[in-house]
Structure formats: C-alpha cells, structure tokens
Design a protein around this motif. Structure first.
Motif, PDB file in Angstrom:
ATOM      1  N   SER A 223      27.903 -19.601 -17.346  1.00 33.85           N
ATOM      2  CA  SER A 223      27.577 -21.015 -17.470  1.00 33.85           C
ATOM      3  C   SER A 223      28.880 -21.782 -17.719  1.00 33.85           C
ATOM      4  O   SER A 223      29.503 -21.628 -18.780  1.00 33.85           O
ATOM      5  N   HIS A 224      29.296 -22.580 -16.742  1.00 39.33           N
ATOM      6  CA  HIS A 224      30.542 -23.326 -16.840  1.00 39.33           C
ATOM      7  C   HIS A 224      30.278 -24.818 -16.627  1.00 39.33           C
ATOM      8  O   HIS A 224      29.326 -25.204 -15.948  1.00 39.33           O
ATOM      9  N   ALA A 225      31.131 -25.629 -17.212  1.00 35.90           N
ATOM     10  CA  ALA A 225      31.070 -27.075 -17.016  1.00 35.90           C
ATOM     11  C   ALA A 225      32.493 -27.600 -16.963  1.00 35.90           C
ATOM     12  O   ALA A 225      33.401 -27.043 -17.598  1.00 35.90           O
TER      13      ALA A 225
ATOM     14  N   GLU B 127      33.787 -30.198 -18.284  1.00 39.34           N
ATOM     15  CA  GLU B 127      34.264 -30.689 -19.577  1.00 39.34           C
ATOM     16  C   GLU B 127      34.781 -29.551 -20.458  1.00 39.34           C
ATOM     17  O   GLU B 127      35.734 -29.723 -21.217  1.00 39.34           O
ATOM     18  N   SER B 128      34.150 -28.369 -20.365  1.00 37.69           N
ATOM     19  CA  SER B 128      34.547 -27.242 -21.209  1.00 37.69           C
ATOM     20  C   SER B 128      35.525 -26.307 -20.513  1.00 37.69           C
ATOM     21  O   SER B 128      35.926 -25.288 -21.094  1.00 37.69           O
TER      22      SER B 128
ATOM     23  N   ARG C  23      40.064 -32.070 -14.813  1.00 36.61           N
ATOM     24  CA  ARG C  23      39.390 -31.964 -16.104  1.00 36.61           C
ATOM     25  C   ARG C  23      40.187 -32.680 -17.202  1.00 36.61           C
ATOM     26  O   ARG C  23      39.611 -33.352 -18.062  1.00 36.61           O
TER      27      ARG C  23
END
Length: 393
Positions: free
Chosen positions: A153-155, A157-158, A218
C-alpha cells in the motif's frame, strides 16, 4: 541514583529475539563501510599507509557482511513464518536491495585489495561473487517492484527515496563489473562481463531516474519528509553516483577489453567500441555528476532545514554514507578519466567528509546495537516495552 545506562541488549528479550528481529537494513552498514574502503584506495593525493587503511576497512566489512548474512539466514531457518511478512512491508522490503549492494563492495575489495595480495585466486573469487551479485540484483530489481504493484500500500504523500533501494543494485553490479575488467585476463570472459554490465546499467538507471522524477514531484506537492525519514533525501545520490561510476569504470577499461577482438566485421565493431566507449563514458558520467551536485545541494538544504528539530537515529542514517560514497567514487574516477582538477579537489574533500560521517554513524550504531534498540523488525508490529531500561546504582 538512577543512570540511563542500558544493560547489554536490555531492549531485546534475548539472542533468539535478535535473530527474529534482524532486518535487511543492517546490510546498509556493509554498503557504507565497503564504499569507504574503496574511496580511501582512490584518494587522489597519496598519503602514508593509504592502502593499509583501505584494506583494514574492507577486511572489517567482510566480517560484518559474514555476521549479517548468518543472522539473516538464521531468521529464515528458525523463524520462517516471521520472515515472510518482510516481503509485504512497504519499507523493509525495499532494503532487500542492500544485500546485493553490500556484496558488491566485497567484490570491489577483492579486485582492489585481494588481487594484489592473493593473485589469481582473489580474481576468481571476485568473478564468482560478482555473478552471484548479478543474480541477486536482478532478482531484487524484479521481485520487490512486483510486490509494490500487487500487495503493498503506497501513496505519493508517504513516498520516500527508499523506493530506489531495490532498483539500484543492478547499476551497482554494473560498476563492479566495470572494475572487474581491470583484472580479468580472459578476453572473452571480460567482454561478457562488459556486456552484462551494460545491460545491468540499462536495467537500473532509467528506472531510477523515473523514480527520482516522482520523488521530486512528491517533495514539491507534499514538502519535506518527516524527520525520521529526512536522511532519505540523500538517497538520490546513490543511483546518480553509481550510474556515473559504472560509466567511468567501463570507460577506463573498455580499450583493454575490446581491442584486437573478433574477426571480419566484428573486429571492426569491437575496435570502434574500444575507441568510442571512453568518450561516451566521459560524457555520460560528467552529465550525471552535474545532476548529482544538484541533488546534493537539495539534500543538504533538506537535512539542514530539519536540524532545527531532533533527528532520531535509525539504520537509515547509513543512507548518508553509501550514496555520498558512490558519488565520491565517481568523482575520483572522473579525475582519472579526464585529469581535470575540477574533480580532484572535490573528490579529496568528499572522502574526508565521508570518513568523519562514517565514524559518527558507526558510533551511534554501536551504542544502540549494544542496548538492543536497533534489533527491531517493523514488519512484525510494535515491540513490547522493556522492563529493564535503566541500570540502578
């Protein structure tokens, strides 16, 4: 009176827990130690016992890599079910790339330090380990991104620059392959190593540059990472420096590898390649070096900006050493390739800075390893608080 002096390994339940909690990010220590040995060997101004100092760091690195390998394999043997979650963790899985990159520094040391002392046996060992390293680099460069695409699970923002870690081992192996060309006597084998190194460069560098574009996006949209990840801003120097280093190594030894090879049309092709590769390598490496200077300035700003707050120590601090180390090594190689003082002085300064940083980070690592604080696998969930954190006098 109560002093905050931890007992040895007070923050882990016992030796078995060290094995269960052992994570691949420990191999970042071998990456940093190994690259320091290499750049000491390449210091552009000779000083007494230079080779001996580089040899000592490399030999120490071999010991570290051996210990870490035993601990990592023991985790898979004795705690197999606890090791599997590592592949599904969106950060710890990235550090699997540290294993082939740490092994590459062993190969480099065998070429630089082993061959002059042990002769052909060290060269054979370097060749064998290099092919093992190539296999691990390719496996890591394919397997971890597959998990990123399917289970992680990646985003945006992170996101952090640790995305680079499973991708970069290919070009690190390419740089080691270029260095191997200096000692491999069999010309056909040397050519195979050279072509495999070129393929590995293409396997790694373009994807790394793509990730850097995303990472810059990012930073623009979500600003600097939190303080515990701010050191990762220096990681972009890794693929940039290694890409330049691989190009310079191939450029330095291409003529020896390709000249007087083949018959007919292939002979002409190899001769053209022998004469053209140094010029191409010089252009590619110099362009990447300029790109690396830009990222170095950005990283210094980001880390300096965050220094107003306390920077918590973790194994990610070794991200200061290896990326800066390969950038420094590429700077020293560019001086060899061009004889241009623009590269000689920065190489010497960067090696001195790297030497100091290594001691700072190693000191903190030893202190926190002594207490057991660093033996913690995030993929296993929160660690229970210890009941013996203080020594009463």
């Amino acid at each position: 009176m109560v002093l905050n002096i931890p007992r040895p390994l007070s923050k882990v339940a016992g030796p078995r827990e060290i094995v269960r909690q052992f994570v691949p990010s420990w191999f970042a220590v071998t990456m940093g130690t190994g690259i320091l040995a290499v750049v000491i060997k390449d210091f552009p101004f000779q000083f007494p016992h230079q080779d001996d100092l580089g040899w000592a760091y490399w030999f120490f690195n071999v010991g570290l890599f051996g210990i870490f390998s035993i601990l990592f394999l023991s985790r898979w043997i004795f705690f197999f079910n606890d090791a599997i979650p590592m592949f599904h963790h969106p950060v710890q899985s990235m550090f699997l790339g540290a294993i082939p990159m740490g092994l590459a520094t062993i190969v480099n040391g065998l070429v630089l330090f082993g061959t002059p002392h042990w002769g052909n046996s060290a060269t054979i060992a370097a060749i064998v380990l290099w092919f093992v390293d190539v296999g691990l680099a390719v496996l890591c460069g394919l397997l971890v991104p597959i998990f990123m695409l399917t289970t992680h699970s990646h985003a945006l923002e992170s996101m952090s620059a640790v995305w680079l870690l499973p991708v970069v081992p290919g070009e690190v192996a390419a740089a080691s392959g270029g260095l191997l060309l200096a000692v491999v006597q069999n010309q056909r084998l040397a050519q195979n190593i050279a072509f495999i190194s070129m393929l590995l460069w293409g396997f790694s560098v373009p994807l790394s540059m793509s990730i850097l574009v995303i990472f810059f996006l990012r930073l623009v949209l979500h600003k600097l990472p939190p303080s515990d990840l701010i050191i990762s801003c220096l990681l972009p120097l890794g693929p940039i420096g290694t890409g330049a280093l691989a190009a310079t190594e191939l450029g330095l030894y291409a003529k020896r590898t390709f000249e007087n090879s083949g018959y007919g049309v292939s002979a002409t092709t190899f001769q053209s390649l022998a004469s053209a590769t140094p010029a191409i390598a010089m252009f590619v490496a110099t362009a990447l070096w300029g790109y690396g200077v830009w990222w170095l300035v950005i990283a210094i700003f980001a880390i300096g900006h965050t220094l107003r707050n306390r920077l918590p120590f973790n194994l990610g601090w070794w991200g200061l050493i290896f990326p800066l180390g390969v950038f420094t090594a590429s700077t020293a190689d560019l001086y060899k390739l061009t004889d241009f003082y623009l590269f000689r002085i920065p190489a010497a300064v960067l090696i001195c800075i790297l030497f100091v940083l290594w001691w700072v980070v190693m000191f903190h690592t030893v202190v926190r390893a002594y207490s057991g604080e660093l033996f913690y696998a995030p993929c296993l969930g929160p660690r229970q608080a210890c009941t013996q954190n203080e020594l009463e006098i």
